[in-house]
Design an enzyme around this catalytic site. Structure first.
Site, PDB file in Angstrom:
ATOM      1  N   CYS A 183     -40.277 -19.270 -28.580  1.00  0.00           N
ATOM      2  CA  CYS A 183     -39.943 -18.408 -29.832  1.00  0.00           C
ATOM      3  C   CYS A 183     -40.941 -19.088 -31.032  1.00  0.00           C
ATOM      4  O   CYS A 183     -42.148 -18.946 -30.948  1.00  0.00           O
ATOM      5  CB  CYS A 183     -38.806 -18.544 -30.013  1.00  0.00           C
ATOM      6  SG  CYS A 183     -38.136 -17.262 -31.178  1.00  0.00           S
ATOM      7  N   HIS A 201     -35.982 -16.299 -25.621  1.00  0.00           N
ATOM      8  CA  HIS A 201     -35.051 -17.345 -25.387  1.00  0.00           C
ATOM      9  C   HIS A 201     -34.732 -17.472 -23.899  1.00  0.00           C
ATOM     10  O   HIS A 201     -33.635 -17.126 -23.904  1.00  0.00           O
ATOM     11  CB  HIS A 201     -34.067 -17.630 -26.289  1.00  0.00           C
ATOM     12  CG  HIS A 201     -34.277 -17.950 -27.599  1.00  0.00           C
ATOM     13  ND1 HIS A 201     -34.464 -19.339 -28.172  1.00  0.00           N
ATOM     14  CD2 HIS A 201     -34.698 -17.300 -28.747  1.00  0.00           C
ATOM     15  CE1 HIS A 201     -34.956 -19.251 -29.496  1.00  0.00           C
ATOM     16  NE2 HIS A 201     -35.226 -17.921 -29.970  1.00  0.00           N
ATOM     17  N   GLU A 229     -33.860 -19.699 -22.203  1.00  0.00           N
ATOM     18  CA  GLU A 229     -32.734 -20.627 -21.689  1.00  0.00           C
ATOM     19  C   GLU A 229     -31.658 -20.093 -21.641  1.00  0.00           C
ATOM     20  O   GLU A 229     -30.470 -20.527 -21.227  1.00  0.00           O
ATOM     21  CB  GLU A 229     -32.716 -21.867 -22.891  1.00  0.00           C
ATOM     22  CG  GLU A 229     -32.574 -21.652 -24.307  1.00  0.00           C
ATOM     23  CD  GLU A 229     -33.823 -21.251 -25.090  1.00  0.00           C
ATOM     24  OE1 GLU A 229     -34.772 -20.524 -24.479  1.00  0.00           O
ATOM     25  OE2 GLU A 229     -33.820 -21.457 -26.403  1.00  0.00           O
TER      26      GLU A 229
HETATM   27  N1  GLN Z   1     -38.303 -18.988 -37.101  1.00  0.00           N
HETATM   28  C1  GLN Z   1     -39.080 -17.945 -36.378  1.00  0.00           C
HETATM   29  C2  GLN Z   1     -38.754 -16.752 -36.521  1.00  0.00           C
HETATM   30  O1  GLN Z   1     -37.769 -16.048 -37.231  1.00  0.00           O
HETATM   31  C3  GLN Z   1     -38.653 -18.512 -34.945  1.00  0.00           C
HETATM   32  C4  GLN Z   1     -37.230 -18.359 -34.269  1.00  0.00           C
HETATM   33  C5  GLN Z   1     -36.702 -19.106 -33.362  1.00  0.00           C
HETATM   34  O2  GLN Z   1     -37.608 -19.810 -32.784  1.00  0.00           O
HETATM   35  N2  GLN Z   1     -35.702 -18.640 -32.738  1.00  0.00           N
HETATM   36  O3  GLN Z   1     -39.153 -15.664 -36.092  1.00  0.00           O
END
Ligand code: GLN
Length: 547
Positions: A382, A517, A519
């Protein structure tokens, strides 16, 4: 004839953080292994409608479900321990959500002029939510957040007491988890806090059927007898919940203690012994792996622990897939900003996880550059993907001011920005892209299979998201020419939205980023392929380094 549905309510006493979520999940795992279809529910006593807006420092990780629900981290434990349940927003609710429904109904005239009260209206709403979350399962395990004695939990406790009356006592089981501390000075296990906590519970009309007593050692029979005497239980209704090295050992320990047998007996559930073969095998790898490998996770110091619960578990699973133990080295990104990269030298792979906000970002970018230039396996999740793109743009493509609109809203070279559809709502704070989306995997590039395809072995996958920002489309060609390719993308049904979901550098041994994600989907019995391959790459790096 259809079997009657059974319900287990799990409450906690004495202290928080003594392992109620993992104990509940362990019961779920054992009962599923006995052949039942199991579902699980978490009820949280706070007033936030969901944990999506809560600081992870206070509340720990926000666990995202396929349907986009932002839930309590215990849903993560349930997902990892119970294999076949699918959890939705119905499986996690808070006092805030209950009151929200009650007040909406009241405003809509749904109570026909009645005085709306905690009993019966709020408790009815809680019971409706329990029923809705329990559908299609032989057994539902419902965990009550908080500790008995808290003002906030009272409506939930009253609701579960009534629930027992509604469905018949033969169909419900109340489990209470307490702490039995060992006091060194006295050389004794102390049962008084447990006695008090059970007294509190009985005062509100709930007699627990089983006690799970967390302690640093197994409870001797005389201690079980004593607790039983004070709590109106037979000694065989009092179980030890001894500290274990790995959380995955807990269900096996409970099984040895006879917990699932006792539950089946009290609830009149006729099943055979649980099938624990694959779980046992997994635990034996966790206990005695054939190798160790050290992974550097770069983040803000304060972020660690519960904030990255699913991530640290997914790393354990990736280790299991490779017969190895993963040792996580936490690397403080702010220390890297000061120029000290020595911590990166000892690890066999580097991971930059998800995150929000600007703090520590430059240190993470420094770590990514180090991994890229020194051919150390790198995994960006992410925010980690977004920063890998920024690093590549700056240091390989010469886009010197490259950044993300999250940090430089008015920057002229933002390679990561809000999605078009979200720009319109920028003033309202935007909304997040949440839940499961399709991702199309690129099979090969220049006659070489992509790392993404090698891991998944499939061209169509689904993964869960929680983010606002995206890689800006117009830079894609430039990145590709310079050696960073898009190996996964999301093509919306309108065929207009084509989002970057995965990136990699084919010339690097293992350099991969994903916007989702992974995970959240990893389980100990089904390690996520990206984590298995990442740990595999780390072991390979370690082997070459030693050679
Ligand atoms: N802050 C980044 C976004 O909002 C990444 C978010 C995250 O890593 N879950 O896109």
């Amino acid at each position: 004839m259809k079997r009657p549905q059974k319900f287990i309510f799990v409450t906690g006493g004495v202290l928080s953080s003594i392992g109620k979520g993992i104990s509940s999940a362990s019961i779920g795992m054992l009962m599923e292994a006995r052949g039942l279809t199991v579902t699980m529910i978490k009820m949280d006593p706070y007033l936030n409608v969901d944990p999506g807006t809560m600081s992870p420092f206070q509340h720990g990780e926000v666990f995202v479900l396929d349907d986009g629900a932002e839930t309590d981290l215990d849903l993560g434990h349930y997902s990892r321990f119970v294999q076949s349940a699918t959890f939705t927003r119905k499986n996690s609710f808070t006092t805030g959500r209950i009151y929200d429904s009650v007040i909406r109904r009241e405003r809509a005239g749904g109570y026909l002029g009645e005085t709306v009260q905690v009993i019966p209206h709020v408790t009815d709403e809680i019971k409706d939510h329990i029923r809705a979350g329990s559908q299609n399962a032989d057994l539902a395990i419902i965990e009550v957040g908080g500790t008995v004695g808290d003002i906030e939990s009272l409506p939930f406790l009253e609701a579960i007491r009534q629930f027992g009356q509604d469905v018949g006592s033969e169909n419900v089981l109340y489990v209470h988890l307490t702490l039995v501390p060992y006091i060194g000075a006295a050389g004794e296990l102390k049962t008084k806090p447990t006695q008090h906590s059970v007294k509190d519970l009985r005062e509100i009309g709930i007699q627990p059927d089983l006690l799970l007593c967390r302690s640093d050692r197994a409870l001797p029979v005389d201690v079980k007898k004593k607790i039983g005497l004070f709590c109106n239980l037979k000694p065989d209704q009092v179980f030890s919940a001894k500290d274990v090295q790995s959380i995955y050992e807990l269900p096996l320990y409970f099984h040895e203690e006879g917990l699932d047998e006792k539950i089946s007996e009290i609830l009149g559930i006729w099943t055979g012994k649980p099938d624990l073969k694959s779980w046992n095998k997994m635990v034996s790898v966790v206990r005695s792996p054939s190798a160790n490998v050290s992974i550097g996770v770069v983040g803000k110091y304060t972020d660690w622990k519960d904030t990255y619960k699913s991530l640290s578990e997914a790393l354990v699973h990736g280790g299991v897939a490779n017969n190895a133990k993963v040792e996580v080295e936490f690397i403080d990104s702010e220390a890297l900003e000061k120029g000290d990269v020595s911590s990166l030298k000892s690890v066999s792979a580097i991971l930059v996880p998800g995150g929000f906000g600007e703090r520590g970002v430059e240190g993470k970018i420094r770590a990514i550059q180090y991994a890229r230039e020194n051919r150390i396996p790198f995994f960006g999740i992410c925010l980690g993907l977004q920063l890998a793109v920024i690093e590549f743009a700056r240091n390989v493509c010469g886009i010197k001011q490259a950044s993300s609109a999250e940090f430089t809203p008015n920057g002229s070279q933002n390679v990561v920005d809000l999605m078009e559809s979200q720009k319109a709502v920028r003033d309202k704070g935007g909304t997040m892209r949440l839940g499961s989306y399709d991702c199309e995997i690129l099979e090969s590039h220049s006659n070489q299979k992509t790392k993404a395809f090698l891991a998944y072995g499939s061209k169509e996958i689904q993964e869960r998201h929680r983010h606002r920002y995206e890689v800006v489309d117009t830079y894609r060609a430039r990145f590709q020419e310079a050696g960073l390719i898009v190996s996964g993308r999301h093509l919306a049904a309108d065929k207009k939205t084509d989002l970057v979901e995965m990136i990699e550098i084919p010339a690097h041994p293992w350099f991969l980023g994903c916007q989702f994600h992974p995970e959240f989907l990893s389980k100990p019995l089904r390690p996520h392929p990206l984590f298995s391959h990442f740990i595999g790459a780390a072991l390979e790096f370690q082997r070459k380094k030693k050679a």
